[in-house]
Design an enzyme around this catalytic site. Structure first.
Site, short mmCIF file in Angstrom:
data_model
loop_
_atom_site.label_atom_id
_atom_site.label_comp_id
_atom_site.label_asym_id
_atom_site.label_seq_id
_atom_site.Cartn_x
_atom_site.Cartn_y
_atom_site.Cartn_z
N GLN A 135 0.85 -1.20 0.00
CA GLN A 135 0.00 0.00 0.00
C GLN A 135 0.88 1.24 0.00
O GLN A 135 0.40 2.35 -0.12
CB GLN A 135 -0.87 0.02 1.25
CG GLN A 135 -1.84 -1.14 1.34
CD GLN A 135 -2.43 -1.21 2.74
OE1 GLN A 135 -3.44 -0.60 3.04
NE2 GLN A 135 -1.79 -1.96 3.61
N ASN A 136 2.19 1.03 0.16
CA ASN A 136 3.10 2.17 0.27
C ASN A 136 3.37 2.78 -1.10
O ASN A 136 3.47 2.07 -2.10
CB ASN A 136 4.43 1.74 0.90
CG ASN A 136 4.22 1.23 2.31
OD1 ASN A 136 3.16 1.45 2.89
ND2 ASN A 136 5.20 0.53 2.85
N HIS A 167 -1.63 1.34 -4.16
CA HIS A 167 -2.04 2.75 -4.11
C HIS A 167 -1.16 3.65 -4.97
O HIS A 167 -1.06 4.85 -4.70
CB HIS A 167 -2.05 3.24 -2.66
CG HIS A 167 -3.12 2.60 -1.82
ND1 HIS A 167 -3.05 2.46 -0.44
CD2 HIS A 167 -4.32 2.05 -2.18
CE1 HIS A 167 -4.15 1.86 -0.01
NE2 HIS A 167 -4.93 1.60 -1.03
N CYS A 207 -5.34 14.66 -20.37
CA CYS A 207 -5.29 15.17 -21.74
C CYS A 207 -4.98 14.01 -22.70
O CYS A 207 -4.25 13.07 -22.34
CB CYS A 207 -4.28 16.30 -21.86
SG CYS A 207 -2.57 15.82 -21.66
N CYS A 259 0.17 19.09 -21.95
CA CYS A 259 -0.86 20.09 -22.27
C CYS A 259 -0.68 21.39 -21.49
O CYS A 259 -1.41 22.35 -21.71
CB CYS A 259 -2.25 19.52 -22.01
SG CYS A 259 -2.61 19.29 -20.25
N1 APR Z 1 7.01 -2.62 11.93
C1 APR Z 1 5.76 -3.09 11.70
N2 APR Z 1 4.66 -2.33 11.86
C2 APR Z 1 4.81 -1.07 12.28
C3 APR Z 1 6.09 -0.51 12.55
C4 APR Z 1 7.22 -1.35 12.37
N3 APR Z 1 8.50 -0.91 12.58
N4 APR Z 1 5.91 0.79 12.94
C5 APR Z 1 4.58 1.03 12.90
N5 APR Z 1 3.91 -0.10 12.51
C6 APR Z 1 2.47 -0.28 12.29
C7 APR Z 1 1.55 0.61 13.10
O1 APR Z 1 1.25 0.01 14.36
C8 APR Z 1 0.31 0.67 12.21
O2 APR Z 1 -0.58 -0.39 12.50
O3 APR Z 1 2.21 0.05 10.94
C9 APR Z 1 0.86 0.47 10.80
C10 APR Z 1 0.85 1.71 9.92
O4 APR Z 1 -0.48 2.10 9.71
P1 APR Z 1 -0.90 3.33 8.81
O5 APR Z 1 -0.04 4.52 9.15
O6 APR Z 1 -2.38 3.50 8.93
O7 APR Z 1 -0.49 2.87 7.34
P2 APR Z 1 -1.21 1.90 6.31
O8 APR Z 1 -1.96 0.81 6.99
O9 APR Z 1 -0.18 1.52 5.32
O10 APR Z 1 -2.25 2.88 5.60
C11 APR Z 1 -3.05 2.36 4.55
O11 APR Z 1 -4.08 4.47 4.06
O12 APR Z 1 -3.60 6.72 4.04
C12 APR Z 1 -3.89 5.62 3.26
O13 APR Z 1 -3.27 5.14 1.05
C13 APR Z 1 -2.73 5.35 2.33
O14 APR Z 1 -1.64 3.29 1.81
C14 APR Z 1 -2.14 4.06 2.87
C15 APR Z 1 -3.35 3.40 3.52
#
Ligand code: APR
Length: 254
Positions: free
Chosen positions: A106-107, A124, A136, A160
């Site tokens: 999702q990153n 994403h 365009c 464009c």
């Molecule tokens: N290792 C594993 N997990 C971790 C770590 C780590 N070192 N640090 C943080 N986390 C966990 C957090 O506990 C949290 O559950 O990673 C998760 C990050 O969650 P979000 O910030 O909500 O990210 P994500 O789930 O990827 O978001 C999904 O939402 O904003 C939209 O499109 C965007 O792709 C994104 C989607």
């Protein structure tokens, strides 16, 4: 030597990796926090106190493209100064070793690709791609643009002269049908790992349940509880970089 609680739980994963079980991995922002990329949610991830849901939408872009581009330009600069971490490196080794392995992320930061991962399914989109806001006719749907920082914001379409948009999927936008089909196909696996995602954003958050329904052994790797924690076969409470580093010696990629 003190073992982390999760170190006693690795056997079911190690066994499957050793015999080359068909594996799919879904990653979220948590795999990149170890590289210094802030998570999407939580106070740490906020940019000028805006929640992503208020900036990552077509309506926000229409209202104020300069503001939305400032945010993306800031993120591009931040990520350009970060390096992939051990979690990215282990996953890259697995994708290179095993052509059946599927990595869905999702990153939008591109760190999986920078670590050398192959065939990444970018759910994403990417911070490093752009598209014409007006779609365009002479422009492709998306193209790569690594300019960092952009000298003028908002940047303009080279075809464009209209507005350029970030090549990411915003809230309220559909996922690319090919990406959806590839991800659905990837849920037909024997081992499914959901790593570093808060599992709040659908349809990505639904993939682990689908994989389990289809018979996969499902694992969550996350230091914190999420809505899928009670619906997987195994939960490993720790960071992606520490746990993947510990699993790697057991994998067939050795
Ligand atoms: N290792 C594993 N997990 C971790 C770590 C780590 N070192 N640090 C943080 N986390 C966990 C957090 O506990 C949290 O559950 O990673 C998760 C990050 O969650 P979000 O910030 O909500 O990210 P994500 O789930 O990827 O978001 C999904 O939402 O904003 C939209 O499109 C965007 O792709 C994104 C989607």
């Amino acid at each position: 030597m003190t073992l982390m609680p999760w170190e006693r739980e690795l056997a079911p994963i190690a066994e499957r990796l050793r015999v080359g079980a068909r594996t799919t991995v879904l990653t979220g922002a948590g795999v990149s926090t170890g590289s210094g990329v802030p998570p999407v949610r939580g106070d740490e991830g906020l940019w000028r106190r805006y929640r992503p849901e208020t900036l990552a939408t077509p309506a926000a872009f229409q209202r104020d493209p300069g503001l939305v581009w400032e945010w993306y330009d800031w993120r591009r600069q931040l990520v350009a100064g970060c390096e992939p971490n051990r979690a990215h490196a282990v996953l890259a080794a697995w994708t290179r070793h095993d052509p059946t392995m599927r990595l869905i992320t999702q990153n939008v930061d591109g760190l999986h690709e920078r670590a050398g991962s192959e065939r990444v399914i970018r759910f994403h989109g990417s911070l490093w791609e752009v598209g014409c806001w007006d779609r365009c006719p002479s422009s492709p749907a998306r193209w790569s643009d690594l300019t960092v920082p952009f000298p003028v914001l908002p940047p303009t379409c080279r075809y464009c002269g209209g507005l350029l948009r970030p090549g990411v999927v915003w809230f309220g936008e559909g996922i690319d049908p090919t990406v959806l089909a590839d991800s659905e196909a990837a849920t037909a696996c024997e081992l499914f790992l959901t790593i570093g995602t808060s599992a709040l954003v659908y349809p990505a958050a639904g993939l682990v349940a689908r994989a389990r329904e289809r018979g996969a052994f499902t694992v969550e790797i996350n230091p914190d509880e999420t809505p899928v924690s009670d619906h997987v076969d195994l939960v490993l409470r720790g960071t992606a970089e520490a746990i993947l580093d510990a699993i790697e010696p057991h994998s067939a990629a050795r």
